[in-house]
Design an enzyme around this catalytic site. Structure first.
Site, PDB file in Angstrom:
ATOM      1  N   ALA A 197       0.802  -1.235   0.000  1.00 34.19           N
ATOM      2  CA  ALA A 197       0.000   0.000   0.000  1.00 34.19           C
ATOM      3  C   ALA A 197       0.834   1.284   0.000  1.00 34.19           C
ATOM      4  O   ALA A 197       0.425   2.285  -0.583  1.00 34.19           O
ATOM      5  CB  ALA A 197      -0.947  -0.005   1.202  1.00 34.19           C
ATOM      6  N   CYS A 322      16.506   0.037   0.936  1.00 29.87           N
ATOM      7  CA  CYS A 322      17.058  -0.951   1.862  1.00 29.87           C
ATOM      8  C   CYS A 322      18.575  -0.911   1.880  1.00 29.87           C
ATOM      9  O   CYS A 322      19.186  -1.331   2.842  1.00 29.87           O
ATOM     10  CB  CYS A 322      16.596  -2.346   1.469  1.00 29.87           C
ATOM     11  SG  CYS A 322      14.915  -2.345   0.911  1.00 29.87           S
TER      12      CYS A 322
HETATM   13  N1  PLP Z   1       9.441  -5.299  -3.622  1.00 35.93           N
HETATM   14  C1  PLP Z   1       9.835  -4.211  -4.261  1.00 35.93           C
HETATM   15  C2  PLP Z   1      10.119  -4.269  -5.725  1.00 35.93           C
HETATM   16  C3  PLP Z   1       9.995  -3.005  -3.556  1.00 35.93           C
HETATM   17  O1  PLP Z   1      10.411  -1.913  -4.205  1.00 35.93           O
HETATM   18  C4  PLP Z   1       9.712  -2.976  -2.167  1.00 35.93           C
HETATM   19  C5  PLP Z   1       9.909  -1.751  -1.390  1.00 35.93           C
HETATM   20  O2  PLP Z   1      10.865  -1.015  -1.588  1.00 35.93           O
HETATM   21  C6  PLP Z   1       9.293  -4.167  -1.559  1.00 35.93           C
HETATM   22  C7  PLP Z   1       9.162  -5.311  -2.314  1.00 35.93           C
HETATM   23  C8  PLP Z   1       8.997  -4.235  -0.106  1.00 35.93           C
HETATM   24  O3  PLP Z   1       7.739  -3.695   0.201  1.00 35.93           O
HETATM   25  P1  PLP Z   1       7.442  -3.268   1.698  1.00 35.93           P
HETATM   26  O4  PLP Z   1       8.192  -1.980   1.933  1.00 35.93           O
HETATM   27  O5  PLP Z   1       5.965  -3.108   1.773  1.00 35.93           O
HETATM   28  O6  PLP Z   1       7.941  -4.361   2.565  1.00 35.93           O
END
Ligand code: PLP
Length: 384
Positions: A197, A322
């Site tokens: 979301a 990240c």
């Molecule tokens: N997958 C992708 C391609 C993303 O860019 C991200 C978030 O940066 C995620 C998964 C992870 O989502 P969430 O932040 O809701 O854990």
């Protein structure tokens, strides 16, 4: 402030904030309770589930709410391998989000085999590589729909066709494509699809996994019967309501708003290419989510550019949120063939709803100046 980091997260839409505040004030019931205040929450949750499902072209019963995009990715991967442990081979790509890559590493530690498909200079996987990686022991293919750092879109429908010919299920992480391009899980043909979301102007800490009716998967969290027994734990009800509202706003704004953002991004891309000699664009020229722009400025350090922009209240990123706190070089930029020193000179600008023509004009005034100054300093101190 000029916010150019919509791939990291998006500002919560005012209508979403409003709806969540109303919900938190008025509805505290547990959706598992059978008396009216619980049933009312269940009903509101189901409206949100219906919205998310409709926007992905699937049925309400195929949407399972989770705690994040990361959780949905882990759910799809571990849920599939736990359901059929004898098929312990996993096929994914070198440019996946850490939520997939780190899960793959765990599978390897448990004795599974993982094939990481390489990508070309634009970040696209090869279907021939996919064909040769599949074996009778492949339990799942997981290839992301759009990449978070460079925006490249993968040929998911073709990937599904190839995998399904061999009865292998396919998961796609659609966190970065949902809300930016058409994401129809049925048309793509996937068995599992992840969304989150907070990338579509909704709240953080709420995601969903589409699980095709009939697909085989084990529960991810065990306990109560929430999410039809596949994801136990009292639901993040306000988050779910916010997610539903974010999808409603997305659809209300429609293609017109997406086209506006794409046009801004095109203008910014063109401006950078014209005004900054030596800027190198990373990603597919056409087949990408257009609001994502990744540029390298060889000879410079991305952090220096990022900090200089931040003093002007212009916020960009060095790639994946990240990896922001680590010194690591982007695995995505390395996978498309950039040498580490060029990868380290790269910034990502991801545009979205908050951006205006004026933002683009300001960035096109400030960024060339910053690059010029940093180049002068770097030339003066050759050790860089
Ligand atoms: N997958 C992708 C391609 C993303 O860019 C991200 C978030 O940066 C995620 C998964 C992870 O989502 P969430 O932040 O809701 O854990």
């Amino acid at each position: 402030m000029i916010y150019l980091d919509h791939n990291a997260t998006t500002p919560v839409d005012p209508a979403v904030a409003e709806k969540m505040a109303w919900f938190l004030r008025e509805h505290f019931g547990n959706p598992s309770s059978i008396y009216p205040i619980g049933r009312k929450v269940k009903e509101l949750m189901n409206e949100a589930r219906e919205r998310v499902a409709a926007s992905l072209g699937v049925d309400r019963g195929e949407i399972f709410f989770t705690g994040s995009g990361t959780e949905s990715d882990n759910f799809a991967i571990f849920g599939t391998f736990d359901a059929a442990p004898e098929k312990n081979e996993f096929v994914t790509s070198t440019i996946e989000h850490p939520a997939v890559i780190e899960a793959a590493k765990v599978l390897e530690k448990r004795g599974g085999k993982v094939a990481y498909l390489p990508v070309d200079e634009y970040g696209t996987v090869s279907l021939d590589d996919l064909r040769s990686a599949l074996t009778p022991k492949t339990g799942l293919v997981s290839i992301m729909h759009a990449n978070n750092e460079i925006g490249t879109i993968q040929p998911i429908a073709e990937i599904v066709r190839i995998a399904h010919e061999r009865d292998i299920p396919v998961h796609t992480d659609a966190v970065q494509s949902f809300g930016k391009i058409d994401v129809d899980a049925r048309k793509l043909g996937v068995d599992f699809l992840t969304v989150s979301a907070h990338k579509i102007y909704g709240p953080k800490g709420i995601g969903a996994l589409y699980i095709r009716r009939g697909a085989t998967i084990c529960p991810f969290l065990r306990g109560g019967r929430q999410e039809r027994g596949l994801r136990a734990g009292t639901e993040n009800t306000a988050g779910i309501i916010g997610f539903g509202e974010a999808v409603r706003v997305l659809e209300e704004k429609g293609r017109k708003e997406l086209a506006r953002v794409e046009k801004l991004a095109e203008a910014l891309k063109k401006g950078i290419e014209e005004k900054i000699p030596g800027a190198r664009f990373n990603g597919h020229p056409a087949n990408r989510v257009k609001g994502t722009l990744n540029f390298s400025f060889p000879g410079l350090e991305a952090e220096a550019i990022l900090l200089a922009l931040a003093t002007k209240e212009i916020y960009v990123s060095t790639g994946s949120a990240c990896s922001e706190e680590s010194e690591e070089v982007s695995h995505v930029l390395q996978a498309i063939g950039l040498p580490p020193e060029i990868a380290r000179s790269s910034i990502r600008m991801s545009l979205g709803r908050s951006n205006t023509d004026n933002d683009v004009a300001v960035v096109l005034r400030e960024l060339p100046e910053i690059i010029k100054k940093l180049r002068a300093i770097t030339a003066f101190h050759p050790e860089g």
